[in-house]
Design an enzyme around this catalytic site. Structure first.
Site, PDB file in Angstrom:
ATOM      1  N   LYS A   1      18.395  59.601 -27.108  1.00 35.41           N
ATOM      2  CA  LYS A   1      17.467  59.458 -25.998  1.00 35.41           C
ATOM      3  C   LYS A   1      16.379  60.529 -26.083  1.00 35.41           C
ATOM      4  O   LYS A   1      16.667  61.715 -26.267  1.00 35.41           O
ATOM      5  CB  LYS A   1      18.206  59.596 -24.675  1.00 35.41           C
ATOM      6  CG  LYS A   1      19.280  58.538 -24.429  1.00 35.41           C
ATOM      7  CD  LYS A   1      18.679  57.211 -24.042  1.00 35.41           C
ATOM      8  CE  LYS A   1      19.760  56.231 -23.628  1.00 35.41           C
ATOM      9  NZ  LYS A   1      19.205  54.918 -23.219  1.00 35.41           N
TER      10      LYS A   1
ATOM     11  N   LYS B   1      20.056  43.351 -23.523  1.00 40.14           N
ATOM     12  CA  LYS B   1      21.356  43.630 -22.930  1.00 40.14           C
ATOM     13  C   LYS B   1      21.858  42.338 -22.300  1.00 40.14           C
ATOM     14  O   LYS B   1      21.466  42.000 -21.170  1.00 40.14           O
ATOM     15  CB  LYS B   1      21.229  44.733 -21.880  1.00 40.14           C
ATOM     16  CG  LYS B   1      20.840  46.092 -22.451  1.00 40.14           C
ATOM     17  CD  LYS B   1      20.614  47.098 -21.341  1.00 40.14           C
ATOM     18  CE  LYS B   1      20.507  48.517 -21.867  1.00 40.14           C
ATOM     19  NZ  LYS B   1      19.420  48.687 -22.847  1.00 40.14           N
TER      20      LYS B   1
END
Length: 328
Positions: A143, A251
């Site tokens: 991240k 997702k």
């Protein structure tokens, strides 16, 4: 006719997951169980991520509370697009229930090499990757957009120097970069000693499309979109604007009905990475089935974004679905 049961779950992370959206300490959702008149049953999962544009968990709970205990299967198709996580949970359970008479038990699951492992943010990634490498992972996600750009660029330089040459790294900004910072990242990625597979969602959804058009062809490192394509509606809208210029990180747990997602991606030959929404193994099993169908259709076999089990305190990954249902 079908019947419905719904139970809640809450899973704690071993440590907060820090993203551009802020720290995240636990994952909550709903588990549903559909049963038919022949005694067959199947689980589905509702795992909303409201900051990705889905319904909230409270909205999903209210929706399930109002759902009739007994209903016709065709009613599931009426779940509105404003409830994509509910569409996934009900739709996946119905698909699995319909397939039950023809389904043969399978222990098939992706190998670590086929799974992208999520590294901790910040300096901890410099030591954590080696343990995951020993487990067999070869693709990692880190991240970015959490700390100052100069600090993160220095860390990723150290990380890419430490990783074996055959490793791949994905950098996920969660829409947290400025246009200037994104250019700095792409320039650094093009010079990295290991393959940067892509930079994921560098800018917020309301800025990314114009930026993509402005920077097209300037860098070798691909761009992937995630928050911009969280639901099927968003995916369709973005595809109309950028086509196959980007990689689509999807997702399944929050996109909507699984069958509709599969049909759309195959019809448009999208370059897709299926990724976790930090759902339970129930939702993950559905996503894994979708991945197998993508690959069987000849789509690129990019590492799946499922490498998140090590983030949870519990051991649900080792439970059967029946055992998991009983624990809730």
């Amino acid at each position: 006719m079908l019947s419905l049961q719904v139970r809640t779950y809450c899973r704690a992370f071993r440590q907060p997951l820090r993203t551009a959206h802020g720290p995240w300490e636990k994952r909550s959702g709903l588990m549903l169980r559909l049963a038919d008149e022949h005694g067959r049953s199947a689980l589905g999962e509702i795992a909303p991520l409201s900051w990705f544009g889905t319904e909230t968990l409270a909205q999903a709970q209210v929706f399930c509370d109002r759902w009739p205990h007994r209903f016709a299967a065709k009613k599931i198709a009426e779940i509105p697009q404003a409830l994509p996580a509910c569409q996934f949970g009900f739709g996946a359970a119905l698909d699995r229930l319909a397939d039950e008479p023809h389904r043969t038990p399978s222990s098939s699951s992706p190998s670590p090499a086929a799974i992208c492992a999520l590294l901790p943010t910040g300096e901890a990634a410099l030591t954590r990757w080696s343990e995951l490498w020993e487990r067999g992972h070869r693709t990692f996600k880190w991240k970015i957009g959490v700390a100052p750009v100069a600090e993160e660029l220095s860390l990723v330089h150290s990380l890419t120097k430490a990783l074996p040459p055959t490793a791949q790294l994905r950098l996920d900004a969660n829409g947290g970069l400025t246009a200037e910072a994104a250019l700095a990242w792409l320039s650094a990625c093009d010079r990295a000693p290991v393959t940067i597979e892509f930079v994921e969602q560098p800018l917020p959804p309301n800025q990314i499309i114009d930026w993509l058009h402005q920077t097209r062809g300037r860098f070798n490192t691909p761009i992937a979109l995630d928050e911009s394509v969280a639901t099927l509606q968003q995916l369709q809208s973005v595809y109309q604007q950028v086509g196959n210029q980007v990689i689509y990180v999807l997702k399944p747990a929050i996109v909507g009905f699984p069958r509709q997602l599969l049909d759309y991606c195959l019809a448009h030959r999208l370059d897709v990475v299926l990724s976790s929404a930090l759902e339970t193994p129930v939702g993950r099993t559905v996503a894994w089935t979708l991945a197998q169908r993508f690959w069987a259709a000849g789509r690129p076999q990019r590492a799946l974004g499922f490498g998140v089990d090590h983030w949870f305190v519990d051991d649900w990954a080792h439970l059967s679905e029946a055992e998991l249902w009983q624990q809730l």
